[in-house]
Design a protein around this motif. Sequence first.
Motif, PDB file in Angstrom:
ATOM      1  N   ALA A 101       0.824  -1.207   0.000  1.00  0.00           N
ATOM      2  CA  ALA A 101       0.000   0.000   0.000  1.00  0.00           C
ATOM      3  C   ALA A 101       0.857   1.256   0.000  1.00  0.00           C
ATOM      4  O   ALA A 101       1.979   1.265   0.528  1.00  0.00           O
ATOM      5  CB  ALA A 101      -0.939   0.006   1.203  1.00  0.00           C
ATOM      6  N   CYS A 260      -6.071  -5.409  -0.433  1.00  0.00           N
ATOM      7  CA  CYS A 260      -5.514  -4.377   0.435  1.00  0.00           C
ATOM      8  C   CYS A 260      -5.874  -4.599   1.902  1.00  0.00           C
ATOM      9  O   CYS A 260      -5.117  -4.214   2.797  1.00  0.00           O
ATOM     10  CB  CYS A 260      -5.979  -2.997  -0.015  1.00  0.00           C
ATOM     11  SG  CYS A 260      -5.074  -1.621   0.749  1.00  0.00           S
ATOM     12  N   GLY A 264      -2.433  -4.824   3.135  1.00  0.00           N
ATOM     13  CA  GLY A 264      -2.306  -3.491   3.702  1.00  0.00           C
ATOM     14  C   GLY A 264      -2.082  -3.520   5.198  1.00  0.00           C
ATOM     15  O   GLY A 264      -1.977  -2.475   5.836  1.00  0.00           O
TER      16      GLY A 264
END
Length: 642
Positions: A101, A260, A264
Amino acid sequence: MGLLSLGTPLDWPEVKPHISHVKSHGIKQFLNIWNRVKTRTKDYLLWGEEVEYCVVKFDDENKTAKLYLDADEVLFKLMDLEKQSLSQGLVFESSWKPEYARYMLEGTPGLPYGATLNDLLLVEDNMKKRRVLASSFLGEGVEILSLTNFPMLGAGKFCEPYYRPAIDSGPSRSLFIPDEAITKHARFPTLTANIRQRRGEKVAINLPIFKDSNTPSPFLEPLSLNVVDHLKARGENIPASLPEYEKAALPDHVYMDCMCFGMGCSCLQVTIQACNVEAGRRLYDHLAVMTPILLALSASAPIFRGYLTDVDCRWNVIAGAVDDRTREERGLESLRDSKYRMPKSRYESVSLYLSPGPNVSGGCRGNDDFAKPPPGTRHFKEQYNDLETPYDEEIYEKLREGGVDNLLAKHYAHLFIRDPLVVFKELLDVDDNTSSDHFENIQSTNWQTMRFKPPAPGSDIGWRVEFRSMDIQLTDHENAAYSTFIVLLARAILHFDLNFYIPLSKVDENMITAQKRNAALDGTFWFRNQVFEAEDDISKEYGRYTLAEIMDGTTSKEGVCSIIDRYLDEVDTPGSTRQILKDHVNIVREKAIGKRKTGAAWIRDFVTNHPAYKHDSVVTPEINYDLLKKIKELDSNEMLVE
């Protein structure tokens, strides 16, 4: 994050014709490495840790904290500074790499830490210097935090600058997270799109909601404003809840739908160089048993998408976030187009022990703890490998014909049932004698709790193991403590010839337990009754224990922390060094006995005691702001239970 090649990435339909080519040449590359360095020995215990940071922008006037998507600009500056130092022949104290990210920074020591126990004392100072260096490039109100998961990721306007998620286009097609949050390096959006395309649908992650006194039952998550606006623009009816709109979203759960949400997240990883391949395989096996134990003790992620959940860790989220298995491979449909039923995602616990193998290196000679000859078959029993583990039989035979033993051949033949996800056009045809790109393409996208890492071609780095299960801690002090704990544990395993073997099915059960709320205190885990002895009957070798019993011991069983303490007493360690290292071990022990809170317990308590919390499982932007402000100033001693 794995192999960061440059070139023109192929989308999934373009990758498919090259799958066999990548796998075949990947195995050739491994065999070249194996035959070149299998006898390598007498390597020192060099090691390193990897810390993944989260960059947050605070707005003190409006009391908001959002993910800072321009952190990649800071990353480029750090990488340029490192490059300039290296070009001048200087040693840069830290090294920086892109993560998934744009709000993430990945920092490691510039060079591996040395082989002495005194070198362990350098870790915390190096971590602090990394944080200070990165912070020096940040603007006003922007801070670097070691958060496992940003609590509001995917909730409302959680990022700065803000972008609207593209529900029907782009790599993710997420309802919650814009593709602009993904790092721009071609590997990351390509991974995202190709996982979704190979799977045939978006990934689907559902975490059980934490049921507080005012949490609705059943809990039916409302639609986000972004989805409502999307439906209005299309002239469609607005469902009353998210599960009515998205069939993959379950009642009483928090739903997440893209890579994500997992990649992330941030974690703490430790990589150790072993004396030789045999020592590396022993460490891989015994540390694999400890991965769920350390996952529970490092738990730091109770909040996802702005809701308190009934879990404490990130692991299942990230496993679901990269799950590219088709419905057939997941066992939801009969095998027709797919070759294997795959019991696990790419991001999971290990499925095979690796040791013992043949003594190809001849063993190290010397006084170093990592220089003891391998114990052969003293501890391992075939019954410990009791999981369903599909493997590519053709690749297995190639490895066996190439001189690789049964266990290691089956390990890599199992990893190679996975397809390459990111293939660069310019790197399809490479020299298998000097490159390991195709091998690493598969190896680096099998994200297991442990990774067994052969030396790279042309490198002076030896055989390594990577410990990958831990959530990141909220302070540098605790991240340093966990890092040194893993290294001391590895030293103790080889010094005392410890035996941690239990059936891998029990390790998998422990992984499930480790992620439950308050598992560090309330959970029981399978573990050996004695780590210095073996039984003829495997069923008598292990039982269920609390983490306090595993780490601190019982009247009849020495605890893991006590064994490490004994190791420090037995080896020639200066008194001041010994005390500091014992203090680090004691931090981990205190998590097990409840004297010190896990990050997850501390975060959960902060939220539930916040005056704005309505006991409805909702973490508001105001609570999130106050929480992250507190974390920014947090001292690890504040996590002690009074």
